[in-house]
Design a protein around this motif. Structure first.
Motif, PDB file in Angstrom:
ATOM      1  N   PHE A 124       0.811  -1.222   0.000  1.00  0.00           N
ATOM      2  CA  PHE A 124       0.000   0.000   0.000  1.00  0.00           C
ATOM      3  C   PHE A 124       0.849   1.278   0.000  1.00  0.00           C
ATOM      4  O   PHE A 124       0.668   2.167   0.832  1.00  0.00           O
ATOM      5  CB  PHE A 124      -0.970   0.004   1.186  1.00  0.00           C
ATOM      6  CG  PHE A 124      -1.913  -1.163   1.188  1.00  0.00           C
ATOM      7  CD1 PHE A 124      -2.936  -1.244   0.256  1.00  0.00           C
ATOM      8  CD2 PHE A 124      -1.754  -2.203   2.102  1.00  0.00           C
ATOM      9  CE1 PHE A 124      -3.797  -2.342   0.240  1.00  0.00           C
ATOM     10  CE2 PHE A 124      -2.604  -3.296   2.090  1.00  0.00           C
ATOM     11  CZ  PHE A 124      -3.621  -3.364   1.152  1.00  0.00           C
ATOM     12  N   ASP A 125       1.808   1.352  -0.930  1.00  0.00           N
ATOM     13  CA  ASP A 125       2.456   2.630  -1.216  1.00  0.00           C
ATOM     14  C   ASP A 125       2.416   2.837  -2.720  1.00  0.00           C
ATOM     15  O   ASP A 125       2.008   1.947  -3.470  1.00  0.00           O
ATOM     16  CB  ASP A 125       3.891   2.690  -0.673  1.00  0.00           C
ATOM     17  CG  ASP A 125       4.851   1.771  -1.436  1.00  0.00           C
ATOM     18  OD1 ASP A 125       4.375   0.869  -2.168  1.00  0.00           O
ATOM     19  OD2 ASP A 125       6.070   1.953  -1.309  1.00  0.00           O
ATOM     20  N   LEU A 126       2.812   4.026  -3.181  1.00  0.00           N
ATOM     21  CA  LEU A 126       2.631   4.337  -4.601  1.00  0.00           C
ATOM     22  C   LEU A 126       3.572   5.463  -5.018  1.00  0.00           C
ATOM     23  O   LEU A 126       3.600   6.517  -4.381  1.00  0.00           O
ATOM     24  CB  LEU A 126       1.178   4.759  -4.847  1.00  0.00           C
ATOM     25  CG  LEU A 126       0.680   4.800  -6.301  1.00  0.00           C
ATOM     26  CD1 LEU A 126       0.789   3.425  -6.953  1.00  0.00           C
ATOM     27  CD2 LEU A 126      -0.762   5.278  -6.339  1.00  0.00           C
ATOM     28  N   GLY A 127       4.333   5.243  -6.088  1.00  0.00           N
ATOM     29  CA  GLY A 127       5.197   6.282  -6.630  1.00  0.00           C
ATOM     30  C   GLY A 127       6.666   5.922  -6.559  1.00  0.00           C
ATOM     31  O   GLY A 127       7.083   5.055  -5.786  1.00  0.00           O
ATOM     32  N   GLN A 128       7.474   6.604  -7.387  1.00  0.00           N
ATOM     33  CA  GLN A 128       8.900   6.312  -7.472  1.00  0.00           C
ATOM     34  C   GLN A 128       9.648   6.623  -6.180  1.00  0.00           C
ATOM     35  O   GLN A 128      10.707   6.054  -5.923  1.00  0.00           O
ATOM     36  CB  GLN A 128       9.516   7.094  -8.641  1.00  0.00           C
ATOM     37  CG  GLN A 128       9.117   6.557 -10.004  1.00  0.00           C
ATOM     38  CD  GLN A 128       9.691   7.370 -11.155  1.00  0.00           C
ATOM     39  OE1 GLN A 128      10.074   8.524 -10.964  1.00  0.00           O
ATOM     40  NE2 GLN A 128       9.737   6.780 -12.332  1.00  0.00           N
ATOM     41  N   ASP A 129       9.134   7.522  -5.381  1.00  0.00           N
ATOM     42  CA  ASP A 129       9.761   7.870  -4.108  1.00  0.00           C
ATOM     43  C   ASP A 129       8.818   7.448  -2.979  1.00  0.00           C
ATOM     44  O   ASP A 129       7.925   8.203  -2.589  1.00  0.00           O
ATOM     45  CB  ASP A 129      10.033   9.376  -4.042  1.00  0.00           C
ATOM     46  CG  ASP A 129      10.818   9.768  -2.801  1.00  0.00           C
ATOM     47  OD1 ASP A 129      10.916   8.949  -1.864  1.00  0.00           O
ATOM     48  OD2 ASP A 129      11.324  10.914  -2.760  1.00  0.00           O
ATOM     49  N   PRO A 130       8.977   6.240  -2.437  1.00  0.00           N
ATOM     50  CA  PRO A 130       8.072   5.769  -1.388  1.00  0.00           C
ATOM     51  C   PRO A 130       8.005   6.706  -0.189  1.00  0.00           C
ATOM     52  O   PRO A 130       6.933   6.875   0.406  1.00  0.00           O
ATOM     53  CB  PRO A 130       8.663   4.408  -0.993  1.00  0.00           C
ATOM     54  CG  PRO A 130       9.383   3.944  -2.217  1.00  0.00           C
ATOM     55  CD  PRO A 130       9.962   5.196  -2.815  1.00  0.00           C
ATOM     56  N   LEU A 131       9.134   7.331   0.167  1.00  0.00           N
ATOM     57  CA  LEU A 131       9.133   8.221   1.329  1.00  0.00           C
ATOM     58  C   LEU A 131       8.277   9.459   1.064  1.00  0.00           C
ATOM     59  O   LEU A 131       7.569   9.939   1.959  1.00  0.00           O
ATOM     60  CB  LEU A 131      10.562   8.620   1.693  1.00  0.00           C
ATOM     61  CG  LEU A 131      10.745   9.318   3.046  1.00  0.00           C
ATOM     62  CD1 LEU A 131      10.194   8.447   4.173  1.00  0.00           C
ATOM     63  CD2 LEU A 131      12.218   9.625   3.281  1.00  0.00           C
ATOM     64  N   ALA A 132       8.321   9.963  -0.160  1.00  0.00           N
ATOM     65  CA  ALA A 132       7.475  11.107  -0.522  1.00  0.00           C
ATOM     66  C   ALA A 132       6.007  10.717  -0.452  1.00  0.00           C
ATOM     67  O   ALA A 132       5.157  11.511  -0.016  1.00  0.00           O
ATOM     68  CB  ALA A 132       7.829  11.595  -1.929  1.00  0.00           C
ATOM     69  N   TYR A 133       5.694   9.476  -0.876  1.00  0.00           N
ATOM     70  CA  TYR A 133       4.303   9.022  -0.776  1.00  0.00           C
ATOM     71  C   TYR A 133       3.871   8.937   0.684  1.00  0.00           C
ATOM     72  O   TYR A 133       2.751   9.322   1.035  1.00  0.00           O
ATOM     73  CB  TYR A 133       4.122   7.657  -1.429  1.00  0.00           C
ATOM     74  CG  TYR A 133       2.753   7.083  -1.141  1.00  0.00           C
ATOM     75  CD1 TYR A 133       1.638   7.519  -1.847  1.00  0.00           C
ATOM     76  CD2 TYR A 133       2.560   6.161  -0.106  1.00  0.00           C
ATOM     77  CE1 TYR A 133       0.371   7.050  -1.550  1.00  0.00           C
ATOM     78  CE2 TYR A 133       1.300   5.680   0.192  1.00  0.00           C
ATOM     79  CZ  TYR A 133       0.200   6.134  -0.529  1.00  0.00           C
ATOM     80  OH  TYR A 133      -1.051   5.683  -0.221  1.00  0.00           O
ATOM     81  N   LEU A 134       4.748   8.418   1.539  1.00  0.00           N
ATOM     82  CA  LEU A 134       4.402   8.295   2.954  1.00  0.00           C
ATOM     83  C   LEU A 134       4.143   9.665   3.571  1.00  0.00           C
ATOM     84  O   LEU A 134       3.250   9.829   4.408  1.00  0.00           O
ATOM     85  CB  LEU A 134       5.529   7.573   3.702  1.00  0.00           C
ATOM     86  CG  LEU A 134       5.821   6.140   3.243  1.00  0.00           C
ATOM     87  CD1 LEU A 134       6.992   5.558   4.009  1.00  0.00           C
ATOM     88  CD2 LEU A 134       4.591   5.253   3.384  1.00  0.00           C
ATOM     89  N   SER A 135       4.925  10.655   3.150  1.00  0.00           N
ATOM     90  CA  SER A 135       4.706  12.021   3.622  1.00  0.00           C
ATOM     91  C   SER A 135       3.339  12.531   3.167  1.00  0.00           C
ATOM     92  O   SER A 135       2.601  13.170   3.941  1.00  0.00           O
ATOM     93  CB  SER A 135       5.823  12.934   3.096  1.00  0.00           C
ATOM     94  OG  SER A 135       5.619  14.268   3.510  1.00  0.00           O
TER      95      SER A 135
END
Length: 277
Positions: A124-135
């Motif tokens: 359940f994450d999405l995008g090339q930068d997982p940390l940016a998605y989590l933010s």
């Protein structure tokens, strides 16, 4: 969901790195997501592709197969000349080393809790930068909590939806924090064999680790992180009461089903008996 489960019946495993192949701009482009989907594989656990307020919105969910899915099916089911099968399978498999759209990692890399070391492989994450998605996930949850606190319930309206939605917002924040913690001492792991040009193990940079730590501390270990109004908290019925109400509802539905079944059986017995009277 149907495509995911059919994939399992065809032998495909989960692919939790597939969610990292597209950038934020691509995920916000409705034409792009309509043609390519929102992730590289239907075998991922993909969250709703939800944009921030005022931002462009792409497709919310996966509507097509991803590039990894076609590649995996080609390897497993392509009709090959038996004499050339080893060479052909090696050729197909080698595409994964050079094509970033074929990114793969499964349950072992995603792990659960402390046994998860790769921060790029998450459920359940999405995008090339997982940390940016989590933010972004944290920000969306905070926005939802703010809206819930200002929500006015109509007379006679139940409190359960308010508590359920609050639980969802807090649960998404907890999941985001758990995934962000994987950056701390984390290692990116690739399943390459000897001869590959890629390194199997790559430690997460210190910069990324500090960024992840800041995300966690600012959203949890901060006096102002979860400022919920007392009057809002007073409207959240305890979970025990919610469970009891839910169980009572199930109990009543069970009683109705039992009565319907008994009546149906009685009608069946009577209809059969009439034939022999």
């Amino acid at each position: 969901v149907v495509m995911h489960e059919v994939g399992h019946t065809l032998g495909l495993r989960h692919n939790f790195r597939a969610s990292t192949i597209y950038g934020e701009g691509q995920l916000a482009d409705k034409a792009f997501t309509a043609a390519n989907g929102v992730t590289g594989s239907v075998m991922d656990y993909t969250p709703t592709n939800l944009a921030k307020t005022g931002a462009k919105q792409g497709d919310y969910h996966m509507r097509t197969l991803g590039p990894y899915d076609y590649w995996a099916i080609e390897y497993a089911y392509a009709p090959l000349d038996p004499a050339k099968e080893p060479q052909e399978l090696a050729r197909i498999a080698s595409k994964g080393e050079s094509d970033p759209l074929l990114a793969f990692a499964t349950d072992q890399e995603a792990g659960f809790g402390p046994d998860a070391m790769d921060p790029e492989v998450n459920r359940f994450d999405l995008g090339q930068d997982p940390l940016a998605y989590l933010s972004k996930r944290m920000a969306l949850s905070q926005e939802l909590l703010a809206r819930l606190q200002d929500r006015k319930l109509k007379p006679g309206e139940e409190y359960q939806p308010l508590r359920r939605t609050t639980n969802v917002a807090l649960g998404r924040m907890r999941m985001a924090a758990s995934n962000a913690a994987k950056y701390l001492g984390g290692v990116v792991y690739l399943r390459d064999h000897a001869g590959s040009k890629r390194t199997p193990l790559t430690p997460v940079s210190g910069e990324k680790q500090r960024e992840a730590l800041k995300l966690i501390t600012s959203n949890f270990f901060n006096m102002n992180a979860l400022r919920l109004k007392p009057e809002f908290m007073a409207r959240l019925r305890p979970l025990e009461m919610l469970f009891r109400a839910h169980l009572n509802q199930i109990k009543e539905e069970g009683k109705r089903s039992q009565r319907h079944l008994a009546e149906a059986n009685l009608r069946l017995v009577v209809s059969v008996a009439k034939k022999y009277i």
